[in-house]
Design an enzyme around this catalytic site. Sequence first.
Site, mmCIF file in Angstrom:
data_model
loop_
_atom_site.group_PDB
_atom_site.id
_atom_site.type_symbol
_atom_site.label_atom_id
_atom_site.label_comp_id
_atom_site.label_asym_id
_atom_site.label_seq_id
_atom_site.Cartn_x
_atom_site.Cartn_y
_atom_site.Cartn_z
ATOM 1 N N GLU A 124 0.835 -1.198 0.000
ATOM 2 C CA GLU A 124 0.000 0.000 0.000
ATOM 3 C C GLU A 124 0.871 1.249 0.000
ATOM 4 O OE1 GLU A 124 -2.906 -0.074 3.096
ATOM 5 O OE2 GLU A 124 -3.715 -2.024 2.506
ATOM 6 N N GLY A 128 4.935 -0.632 2.808
ATOM 7 C CA GLY A 128 5.665 -1.454 1.850
ATOM 8 C C GLY A 128 6.399 -2.560 2.585
ATOM 9 N N SER A 129 7.561 -2.203 3.143
ATOM 10 C CA SER A 129 8.342 -3.191 3.897
ATOM 11 C C SER A 129 7.576 -3.707 5.105
ATOM 12 C CB SER A 129 9.672 -2.581 4.345
ATOM 13 O OG SER A 129 10.469 -2.248 3.218
ATOM 14 N N ILE A 154 1.589 -2.945 -7.568
ATOM 15 C CA ILE A 154 1.073 -4.304 -7.682
ATOM 16 C C ILE A 154 1.366 -4.865 -9.077
ATOM 17 C CG2 ILE A 154 -0.977 -5.756 -7.537
ATOM 18 C CD1 ILE A 154 -0.090 -4.414 -4.878
ATOM 19 N N GLU A 234 7.140 -16.981 -2.150
ATOM 20 C CA GLU A 234 7.385 -15.984 -3.195
ATOM 21 C C GLU A 234 8.871 -15.692 -3.316
ATOM 22 O OE1 GLU A 234 6.647 -11.210 -4.099
ATOM 23 O OE2 GLU A 234 5.818 -12.129 -2.291
ATOM 24 N N ALA A 355 9.652 -8.383 -3.220
ATOM 25 C CA ALA A 355 9.440 -9.407 -2.188
ATOM 26 C C ALA A 355 10.205 -9.082 -0.912
ATOM 27 C CB ALA A 355 9.832 -10.796 -2.708
ATOM 28 N N GLY A 356 10.277 -7.806 -0.591
ATOM 29 C CA GLY A 356 11.030 -7.357 0.572
ATOM 30 C C GLY A 356 12.400 -6.870 0.148
ATOM 31 N N THR A 357 12.802 -5.701 0.591
ATOM 32 C CA THR A 357 14.093 -5.139 0.205
ATOM 33 C C THR A 357 15.250 -5.956 0.777
ATOM 34 O OG1 THR A 357 14.198 -3.709 2.143
ATOM 35 C CG2 THR A 357 13.084 -2.824 0.190
#
Length: 381
Positions: A124, A128-129, A154, A234, A355-357
């Site tokens: 959103e 994010g993270s 997205i 993911e 998919a996450g920093t």
Amino acid sequence: MLSEELEMLRSNVREFVSRHVEPIAREVDERDEFPRELFREMGKQGYLGITVPERYGGSGLGYTAQSVVQEELGYSSASIALSYGAHSNLCLDNLYRNGNEHIREEFVPRLCSGEWIGSLCLTEPGSGSDALAMRTSVTEDRGEFVLNGSKTLITNAPYADLMLVYARDGDGYSAFAVRATDRGVSKGSKFSKMGMRGSPTGELHFQDVRLGPERLVGQRGKARDVILSGLNMERVILAYLFLGLGRRAFDMAMAYSVQRKQGGREINEFELVEQKLANMYTYLRTSRLLCDDALGAVSRDPMDGVAASSAIYWTAESAEYCAREAVQVMGGYGYIRDSGAERLLRDAVLGQIGAGTREIREHVIARGLVKRYKREGSIRI
């Protein structure tokens, strides 16, 4: 070591990629166009629903098979591979595993065939993270669920027909299967990106979207573990995309080093180029070992964030390193668009963010290791 069946699958996927993906990969990037017809072709081959049983339109081959498809697509077109992963793993597989029979019978087959494009809606504008800080919410009214909020960044959103949407539900979280045609659903901007062009990224808005109880995915208020376990798988599947990208960069650098001569010698004979080739191979080989280990670990325990984050952390680093070194080995030619090497470098950057920093992965790995040490008294390496 893959089974004979999976080796045959890899061979078939490579042939499919050679015929259907490689000829359009450059154009997809240059025009930033989503190849919807290609997804229907992948549906016919059984690639989209590869983890879904045949009863629901899939091919039932499992996650290792999905990783094979992801890697081979990533070798040719990282952007197409990214949209494939968002559709096949993030949305479709999740809906099958956690959805009720209505979702499995009505929605899953359409995603398996490629008739519909799927998308996962988690990120959103303000979360994010910290995905669990989402503000999209759901309430109940006269036996229906009412969804309100927005999602951004997205993958597949501009073309999505069905979305798996997560929302805050009181003190918990719930997940829903939402159709693009549902009243109150609207699509916002499509973003123009430095890389992964052709894999559409955009916004989705939900205003008083009313959903029947059959659209609930999993148990109400219990979606937190679904979110986290989905993120782990993911990360593993996405890691194979970057393994494929890194392989392509290595192959390009190796081929150029053999063909290009300087002072009557192939440039691979020069010590600095030797060093680059040796490092690229070692980075990729260790990436494969980490990916394969993580795939087994997360298949056994979907909450194993250490294994999943380690795989994507190192493989993303390796892919960007190999892409950058491929450009360096190829020199000025690697920098121009016709070479294809610069596209690899642009696409590889997403590996540090999606998919996450990278920083979030480091946090997940470290906290998981500390918990394991406190529980077991040692860390097995």
